[in-house]
Design a protein around this motif. Structure first.
Motif, PDB file in Angstrom:
ATOM      1  N   TRP A   1       0.820  -1.220   0.000  1.00 18.74           N
ATOM      2  CA  TRP A   1       0.000   0.000   0.000  1.00 18.74           C
ATOM      3  C   TRP A   1       0.854   1.269   0.000  1.00 18.74           C
ATOM      4  CZ3 TRP A   1      -0.146  -3.965   3.534  1.00 18.74           C
ATOM      5  CH2 TRP A   1       0.539  -3.763   4.734  1.00 18.74           C
TER       6      TRP A   1
ATOM      7  N   SER B   1      -2.777  -7.396   8.314  1.00 20.76           N
ATOM      8  CA  SER B   1      -1.706  -6.513   7.839  1.00 20.76           C
ATOM      9  C   SER B   1      -2.217  -5.072   7.887  1.00 20.76           C
ATOM     10  CB  SER B   1      -1.294  -6.881   6.414  1.00 20.76           C
ATOM     11  OG  SER B   1      -2.433  -6.929   5.557  1.00 20.76           O
ATOM     12  N   ARG B   2      -3.527  -4.885   7.532  1.00 25.16           N
ATOM     13  CA  ARG B   2      -4.181  -3.588   7.681  1.00 25.16           C
ATOM     14  C   ARG B   2      -5.611  -3.791   8.173  1.00 25.16           C
ATOM     15  NH1 ARG B   2      -4.376   0.015   2.640  1.00 25.16           N
ATOM     16  NH2 ARG B   2      -4.724  -1.975   1.594  1.00 25.16           N
TER      17      ARG B   2
ATOM     18  N   GLU C   1      -2.451  -9.762   1.145  1.00 24.17           N
ATOM     19  CA  GLU C   1      -2.820  -9.060   2.378  1.00 24.17           C
ATOM     20  C   GLU C   1      -3.729  -9.932   3.237  1.00 24.17           C
ATOM     21  OE1 GLU C   1      -3.474  -4.967   3.546  1.00 24.17           O
ATOM     22  OE2 GLU C   1      -3.920  -4.550   1.446  1.00 24.17           O
TER      23      GLU C   1
ATOM     24  N   PHE D   1      -6.484  -8.715   5.347  1.00 26.64           N
ATOM     25  CA  PHE D   1      -7.161  -7.434   5.515  1.00 26.64           C
ATOM     26  C   PHE D   1      -8.385  -7.615   6.406  1.00 26.64           C
ATOM     27  CE2 PHE D   1      -9.705  -3.768   4.342  1.00 26.64           C
ATOM     28  CZ  PHE D   1      -8.764  -2.768   4.145  1.00 26.64           C
TER      29      PHE D   1
ATOM     30  N   THR E   1      -4.938 -14.082  -0.568  1.00 30.10           N
ATOM     31  CA  THR E   1      -5.386 -12.830   0.048  1.00 30.10           C
ATOM     32  C   THR E   1      -6.594 -13.146   0.923  1.00 30.10           C
ATOM     33  OG1 THR E   1      -4.636 -11.642  -1.904  1.00 30.10           O
ATOM     34  CG2 THR E   1      -6.144 -10.463  -0.427  1.00 30.10           C
TER      35      THR E   1
ATOM     36  N   THR F   1      -2.341   0.260   9.321  1.00 29.58           N
ATOM     37  CA  THR F   1      -1.760  -0.901   9.997  1.00 29.58           C
ATOM     38  C   THR F   1      -2.247  -0.909  11.451  1.00 29.58           C
ATOM     39  OG1 THR F   1       0.174   0.440  10.515  1.00 29.58           O
ATOM     40  CG2 THR F   1       0.304  -0.943   8.547  1.00 29.58           C
TER      41      THR F   1
END
Length: 373
Positions: free
Chosen positions: A9, A216-217, A44, A46, A200, A231
């Motif tokens: 990102w 990760s985020r 990711e 997420f 992902t 994050t």
């Protein structure tokens, strides 16, 4: 050579796997998702985090193909996926209920989707065995779902969802049915599996701790809007609003009026209390602010500290004993209650402060976050 951090990102050349472009979703008069744009990158983990009704499940259902955007576009690998039916997308979903077939064995549950896709028989057997090994349930292939524990059923559901090697795996409150200890263990296993497969993962959860551990985020949502996408450490240490600060973890929030004094601000906030000295993260002008500070950043002592600007006096109102630490609720003269945390390095019987004790609370100029109201 040290490994470079995984932060696509922050790379302007990185191409997102998923792109929400001005997506809205309305059900009659109710707006579930409100003009939302976000990029999610390959590999990711997420997390969509927020209270019930914030729109996180609607976002996931649109990715899966169970809902269609009212307006806007969702791209997967650069392709608009709106016209593509759920079974034709390179997306799989693991449901909260696991949705296993009770009459099929663990092996057959995992093989089900592979058989539907006409994979050759020998390849199916190899893939199922690979999945059983990945989620560490090789011994349970011949059992039916009711013959294994909740934690093992969760692994079967994960193995089945990953068997067809989707580009994107959606997990809807994946750990909510597990007890706290098992949930914590499984969080780390999920991260390990995600890393091994390179898939992902997008997880929907209302559990802050879960989101902060695995992701990760994290995208913090409220009423169909993204409040902050960042994050986990940034979400916790540098929230961009009182909503995010208040939603993630425990926090003291004090309203006041800031006067800029060079790099710091003096916040007048209560009759008879000295102004709070805070350090804003960006330039600001005089005006109404909220000052947010985590309990673990507030020191509690019997004697008045002389090395800090921010020092207040109060009385211990309540103590929450949490094993490894205690949270002290301290009432100040004006009625404000501030929470301070202290690690329990000694046995409980020798705790330094008790109810009704007069104590001093203090913190550094950079310990809190100054947020414009």
């Amino acid at each position: 050579m040290p490994e470079t951090a995984f932060e696509p990102w922050n790379d302007p050349t990185a191409k997102p796997l998923i792109q929400f472009r001005n997506v809205s979703k309305r059900f009659g008069d109710f707006t579930a998702i409100d003009d939302l744009s976000i990029d999610i990158f390959e590999r990711e983990f997420f997390a969509l985090l927020g209270p019930s009704g914030c729109g996180k499940t609607t976002m996931m259902r649109m990715l899966a193909g169970f809902e269609t955007p009212t307006s806007g576009m969702i791209l997967l690998d650069g392709q608009d996926i709106s016209p593509i039916p759920p079974n034709k997308r390179s997306v799989n979903m693991m449901f909260q209920s696991y949705a296993l077939f009770p009459h099929l064995t663990v092996y057959e549950n995992i093989a089900f989707g592979l058989r539907r896709s006409n994979m050759p028989k020998d390849q199916i057997d190899a893939r199922v065995k690979q999945m059983l090994k990945l989620v560490q349930i090789e011994k349970f292939g011949a059992r039916k779902p009711e013959q294994i524990s909740g934690g093992q059923r969760q692994r079967v559901a994960l193995a089945r969802a990953l068997a067809k090697a989707p580009k994107l795996l959606l997990l809807d409150e994946p750990l909510s049915a597990l007890d706290k200890k098992l949930r914590q263990d499984t969080q780390f296993e999920l991260m390990d599996i995600q890393e091994k497969t390179g898939t992902t993962f997008v997880v929907v959860t209302h559990d802050q701790e879960e989101a902060m551990t695995v992701a990760s985020r994290v995208a913090v949502m409220d009423h169909g809007k993204l409040k902050q996408v960042d994050t986990p450490d940034r979400i916790y240490e540098a929230p961009n609003s009182t909503y995010v600060a208040d939603f993630i973890g425990d926090v003291n929030i004090i309203e006041g009026h800031a006067t800029v004094q060079g790099p710091t601000v003096a916040i007048s906030w209560a009759e008879g209390q000295p102004p709070i000295i805070g350090t804003p993260s960006k330039p600001m002008s005089d005006g109404k602010v909220s000052f947010a500070i985590r309990p673990e950043k507030v020191a509690i002592s019997a004697d008045k500290p002389t090395d800090r600007n921010n020092v207040v006096r109060g009385k211990v109102l309540d103590i929450a004993y949490l094993g490894n630490l205690s949270t002290y609720h301290v009432a100040l003269a004006d009625g404000t209650v501030i929470k301070a945390q202290m690690a329990n390095s000694r046995r409980r019987s020798s705790r330094p402060f008790t109810w009704e004790d007069e104590v001093w609370l203090s913190w550094t100029d950079t310990a809190g976050i100054v947020l414009e109201s």
